[in-house]
Design a protein around this motif. Structure first.
Motif, PDB file in Angstrom:
ATOM      1  N   ILE A   1       0.854  -1.183   0.000  1.00 38.09           N
ATOM      2  CA  ILE A   1       0.000   0.000   0.000  1.00 38.09           C
ATOM      3  C   ILE A   1       0.888   1.230   0.000  1.00 38.09           C
ATOM      4  O   ILE A   1       1.932   1.242   0.638  1.00 38.09           O
ATOM      5  N   PRO A   2       0.503   2.274  -0.768  1.00 39.96           N
ATOM      6  CA  PRO A   2      -0.729   2.381  -1.546  1.00 39.96           C
ATOM      7  C   PRO A   2      -0.722   1.464  -2.771  1.00 39.96           C
ATOM      8  O   PRO A   2       0.343   1.136  -3.298  1.00 39.96           O
ATOM      9  N   GLY A   3      -1.927   1.091  -3.200  1.00 41.49           N
ATOM     10  CA  GLY A   3      -2.047   0.307  -4.425  1.00 41.49           C
ATOM     11  C   GLY A   3      -1.774   1.182  -5.640  1.00 41.49           C
ATOM     12  O   GLY A   3      -1.806   2.410  -5.568  1.00 41.49           O
ATOM     13  N   ILE A   4      -1.490   0.543  -6.771  1.00 42.12           N
ATOM     14  CA  ILE A   4      -1.173   1.270  -7.995  1.00 42.12           C
ATOM     15  C   ILE A   4      -2.188   0.875  -9.068  1.00 42.12           C
ATOM     16  O   ILE A   4      -2.239  -0.286  -9.486  1.00 42.12           O
ATOM     17  N   LYS A   5      -2.976   1.829  -9.521  1.00 47.93           N
ATOM     18  CA  LYS A   5      -3.952   1.557 -10.574  1.00 47.93           C
ATOM     19  C   LYS A   5      -3.301   1.582 -11.950  1.00 47.93           C
ATOM     20  O   LYS A   5      -3.610   0.763 -12.809  1.00 47.93           O
ATOM     21  N   ASP A   6      -2.367   2.517 -12.146  1.00 45.91           N
ATOM     22  CA  ASP A   6      -1.718   2.703 -13.436  1.00 45.91           C
ATOM     23  C   ASP A   6      -0.234   2.363 -13.302  1.00 45.91           C
ATOM     24  O   ASP A   6       0.538   3.124 -12.717  1.00 45.91           O
ATOM     25  N   ASP A   7       0.171   1.218 -13.839  1.00 42.51           N
ATOM     26  CA  ASP A   7       1.561   0.761 -13.699  1.00 42.51           C
ATOM     27  C   ASP A   7       2.569   1.654 -14.411  1.00 42.51           C
ATOM     28  O   ASP A   7       3.779   1.539 -14.173  1.00 42.51           O
ATOM     29  N   SER A   8       2.088   2.538 -15.263  1.00 44.75           N
ATOM     30  CA  SER A   8       3.020   3.412 -15.981  1.00 44.75           C
ATOM     31  C   SER A   8       3.498   4.568 -15.116  1.00 44.75           C
ATOM     32  O   SER A   8       4.454   5.267 -15.463  1.00 44.75           O
ATOM     33  N   ARG A   9       2.838   4.786 -13.999  1.00 47.83           N
ATOM     34  CA  ARG A   9       3.211   5.898 -13.130  1.00 47.83           C
ATOM     35  C   ARG A   9       4.446   5.562 -12.304  1.00 47.83           C
ATOM     36  O   ARG A   9       4.814   4.400 -12.138  1.00 47.83           O
ATOM     37  N   VAL A  10       5.065   6.592 -11.771  1.00 47.57           N
ATOM     38  CA  VAL A  10       6.200   6.388 -10.867  1.00 47.57           C
ATOM     39  C   VAL A  10       5.725   5.625  -9.637  1.00 47.57           C
ATOM     40  O   VAL A  10       4.651   5.903  -9.097  1.00 47.57           O
TER      41      VAL A  10
END
Length: 245
Positions: free
Chosen positions: A158-167
């Motif tokens: 956590i936090p979870g990541i919705k968009d893997d392209s983000r840092v």
């Protein structure tokens, strides 16, 4: 203000029976932790809380104080509550018995923050290093707000990541040094059962959410290196060898 350090030490660990007595470079792990606590708080304020006479005997042979607790404690903090009913103090520090490379200064810093925030439970945290996997369920991950108040703690990343392209976020993990007052321990210990989310996560500090007791997380100066499984012993020994002066 009287501050004591309590090290819960359970022999009958489900994952690693007898873990407190495993030797780290020839010294029982529980003794290594007790020596760290004594550097911070003094040997007279250092106590090992255990349900097993084998641990008690080793602790006393090394000149430390042992307090016998019941066999039915749900968590280490429940064991600390049993000690609090026997020993008067203003601040009770819970230092996990499987953290043999803690910095004594971090123990003092946690105690100081308890004085500063007397109505908060205090707990330590630090960033995961590059070699640590956020998916490792043995590392409780910490989510705090801008004031370092605990929002949630989980064995999942956590936090979870919705968009893997983000840092990727900076993950933080729990360092198992806690500070409580008597009434906070009383609320915890007299609940007599684990909280709903505590049961799933197996993270005892989550129980305080049910009592609306806020939790302040404090950055520690050095990373913890806990012994969760037998394979961790070698890692700790290598760390100690590498830091010998």
């Amino acid at each position: 203000m009287k501050c004591i350090g309590i090290i819960p030490a359970r022999y009958k660990s489900s994952r690693y029976p007898g873990k407190p007595l495993v030797e780290i470079l020839g010294v029982p792990m529980i003794i290594r932790v007790a020596e760290i606590v004594a550097k911070a708080l003094g040997k007279e304020n250092t106590f090992v809380a255990t349900e097993d006479n084998r641990i008690k005997d080793v602790v006393e042979r090394y000149g430390f104080k042992a307090v016998m607790t019941s066999d039915g404690c749900l968590t280490g903090t429940d064991r600390v509550w049993e000690v609090a009913q026997q020993i008067d103090a203003d601040i009770y520090l819970n230092i996990q018995g499987d953290e043999p490379v803690l910095n004594p200064q971090d123990i003092l810093n946690i105690a100081e923050q308890k004085i500063r925030f007397p109505n908060h439970v205090i707990n330590g945290m630090i960033n995961l290093d590059a070699n640590e996997d956020p998916n490792n369920i043995n590392l409780p991950k910490v989510l705090v707000n801008v004031n370092n108040d605990l929002v949630y703690m989980s064995r999942l990343p956590i936090p979870g990541i919705k968009d893997d392209s983000r840092v990727k976020p900076t993950y933080k993990k729990q360092v198992c040094i806690y500070a409580f007052n008597y009434n906070e321990l009383k609320s915890f210990g007299e609940s007599a059962e684990k909280a709903y989310y505590e049961q799933f996560e197996d993270i005892e500090i989550l129980r305080f959410f049910d009592f609306s007791i806020p939790i302040k997380m404090v950055e520690t100066t050095s990373s913890s290196l806990a012994v969760d499984v037998p394979e961790d012993v070698e890692k700790v020994e290598q760390f100690i060898k590498g830091n010998l002066k």
